[in-house]
Design an enzyme around this catalytic site. Structure first.
Site, PDB file in Angstrom:
ATOM      1  CG  ASN A   1      -1.720   1.242   1.390  1.00  0.00           C
ATOM      2  OD1 ASN A   1      -1.809   2.039   0.453  1.00  0.00           O
ATOM      3  ND2 ASN A   1      -2.322   1.434   2.551  1.00  0.00           N
ATOM      4  CD1 TRP A   2       4.049   1.086  -2.475  1.00  0.00           C
ATOM      5  CD2 TRP A   2       3.912   1.873  -4.563  1.00  0.00           C
ATOM      6  NE1 TRP A   2       4.877   0.332  -3.259  1.00  0.00           N
ATOM      7  CE2 TRP A   2       4.814   0.794  -4.545  1.00  0.00           C
ATOM      8  CE3 TRP A   2       3.670   2.517  -5.780  1.00  0.00           C
ATOM      9  CZ2 TRP A   2       5.475   0.354  -5.695  1.00  0.00           C
ATOM     10  CZ3 TRP A   2       4.320   2.078  -6.924  1.00  0.00           C
ATOM     11  CH2 TRP A   2       5.218   1.004  -6.877  1.00  0.00           C
ATOM     12  CE  LYS A   3      -0.140   3.470   4.541  1.00  0.00           C
ATOM     13  NZ  LYS A   3      -0.075   3.613   5.983  1.00  0.00           N
TER      14      LYS A   3
ATOM     15  CG  HIS B   1      -5.834   2.410   4.903  1.00  0.00           C
ATOM     16  ND1 HIS B   1      -5.369   3.404   5.732  1.00  0.00           N
ATOM     17  CD2 HIS B   1      -4.874   1.454   4.873  1.00  0.00           C
ATOM     18  CE1 HIS B   1      -4.164   3.062   6.172  1.00  0.00           C
ATOM     19  NE2 HIS B   1      -3.842   1.888   5.674  1.00  0.00           N
TER      20      HIS B   1
ATOM     21  CD  GLU C   1      -2.834   5.944   6.387  1.00  0.00           C
ATOM     22  OE1 GLU C   1      -2.780   5.932   5.140  1.00  0.00           O
ATOM     23  OE2 GLU C   1      -1.976   5.388   7.107  1.00  0.00           O
TER      24      GLU C   1
ATOM     25  CD  GLU D   1      -3.808  -2.086   7.286  1.00  0.00           C
ATOM     26  OE1 GLU D   1      -2.674  -2.360   6.869  1.00  0.00           O
ATOM     27  OE2 GLU D   1      -4.414  -1.058   6.968  1.00  0.00           O
TER      28      GLU D   1
ATOM     29  N   GLY E   1       2.187   2.413  10.675  1.00  0.00           N
ATOM     30  CA  GLY E   1       3.188   3.465  10.487  1.00  0.00           C
ATOM     31  C   GLY E   1       3.889   3.863  11.776  1.00  0.00           C
TER      32      GLY E   1
ATOM     33  CB  SER F   1       4.852  -1.736  12.060  1.00  0.00           C
ATOM     34  OG  SER F   1       4.479  -0.385  12.260  1.00  0.00           O
TER      35      SER F   1
ATOM     36  N   GLY G   1       2.668  -0.924   4.323  1.00  0.00           N
ATOM     37  CA  GLY G   1       2.917   0.458   3.939  1.00  0.00           C
ATOM     38  C   GLY G   1       4.413   0.704   3.808  1.00  0.00           C
ATOM     39  N   GLY G   2       5.035   1.181   4.890  1.00  0.00           N
ATOM     40  CA  GLY G   2       6.437   1.599   4.876  1.00  0.00           C
ATOM     41  C   GLY G   2       7.399   0.638   4.196  1.00  0.00           C
TER      42      GLY G   2
HETATM   43  P1  PGA Z   1       2.654   0.359   7.664  1.00  0.00           P
HETATM   44  O1  PGA Z   1       1.220   0.665   6.954  1.00  0.00           O
HETATM   45  O2  PGA Z   1       3.138  -0.953   7.117  1.00  0.00           O
HETATM   46  O3  PGA Z   1       3.518   1.513   7.264  1.00  0.00           O
HETATM   47  O4  PGA Z   1       2.393   0.301   9.116  1.00  0.00           O
HETATM   48  C1  PGA Z   1       0.288  -0.356   6.767  1.00  0.00           C
HETATM   49  C2  PGA Z   1      -0.968   0.197   6.149  1.00  0.00           C
HETATM   50  O5  PGA Z   1      -1.351   1.328   6.452  1.00  0.00           O
HETATM   51  O6  PGA Z   1      -1.629  -0.484   5.336  1.00  0.00           O
END
Ligand code: PGA
Length: 254
Positions: free
Chosen positions: A9-11, A96, A98, A168, A174, A214, A235-236
């Site tokens: 998930n590159w956001k 998600h 966010e 999640e 994050g 994470s 994500g990261g």
């Molecule tokens: P993260 O993000 O791996 O950076 O914690 C995961 C996500 O938001 O899907």
């Protein structure tokens, strides 16, 4: 046996140029991992066509990060399911945390996007998860239940055979704080039970439940080894080709 699904998930990262460099490098690293695990990349809308072009000869799937609940018309800033299909998208991340916290996506709104996604023959990656406060005050199960019931309301079980759920915990996204593999496994069991109440045990046993929050190469093996953890939404650690490839490799070699 559920096949693991490992999704980036590159956001709001990587325009078409960075997408090109990432995928070129990633394709060079990738060997036969996609025989064992499903690998999916979710770039921003604007980078989807470039990603499609570069992934066309691979088994890597393409996902969008959201979609409109409308077909077309006066919806400024929105992108429809047919537009996504035109550029080869197969999956859509929905709900998600966010989107829920920063942009006000409610369970009802996610539900209508989910219906649109399924009608179009795309696969939803439906995100759920609790905040730390909710977990610590004993509301974990009721929060997940509300999200699952609300998100899947009015959808017939038979349409959900390909559904992917991403559990999640908001406090792990994050932050560098991962749920322990036991905490994640225990919560996935709860999610699968709640899902069974909604769509029946047989189908619920087939649904892949990813863990997200994470996930990195150094904690992936333990997470992926849990019986109810069927991959990750990342994500990261998905922003660098080598770390995302490492996750695919770990999944493939379990
Ligand atoms: P993260 O993000 O791996 O950076 O914690 C995961 C996500 O938001 O899907």
């Amino acid at each position: 046996m559920r096949k693991l699904i490992i999704a980036a998930n590159w956001k709001m990262n990587k325009g078409p140029q960075e997408t090109e460099s990432f995928i070129t490098e990633f394709n060079n690293l990738l060997q036969s991992e996609t025989d064992q695990v499903d690998v999916v990349i979710s770039p921003s809308f604007i980078s989807l066509p470039k990603a499609q072009e570069l992934l066309a000869d691979t088994a890597v799937g393409l996902s969008a990060q959201d979609v409109s609940d409308q077909d077309s018309g006066a919806y400024t800033g929105e992108v429809s399911v047919s537009m996504l299909k035109e550029v080869g998208v197969e999956y859509v991340i929905l709900g998600h945390s966010e989107r829920r916290t920063l942009y006000g996506d409610t369970d009802a709104f996610i539900n209508s996007k989910l219906k649109k996604t399924l009608e179009a023959g795309l696969i939803p990656i439906f995100c759920i998860g609790e905040t730390l406060e909710e977990r610590e005050s004993g509301k974990l199960e009721s929060v997940l239940e509300t999200q699952i019931k609300g998100g899947l309301a009015g959808i017939v079980a038979a349409d959900l055979s390909e559904l992917v759920i991403a559990y999640e915990p908001v406090w792990a996204i994050g932050t560098g704080v991962t749920a322990t593999s036991q905490q994640a496994q225990d919560t996935h069991v709860i999610v699968r039970r709640l899902l069974a109440e909604q769509i029946g045990q047989e189908l619920s046993d087939k649904v892949r439940i990813q863990y997200g929050g994470s996930v990195k190469p150094d904690n992936a093996k333990e997470l992926f080894s849990q019986p109810d953890i069927d991959g990750a939404l990342v994500g990261g650690a998905s922003l660098q080709p080598d770390s995302f490839y490492a996750l695919a490799e770990i999944g493939a070699n379990l």
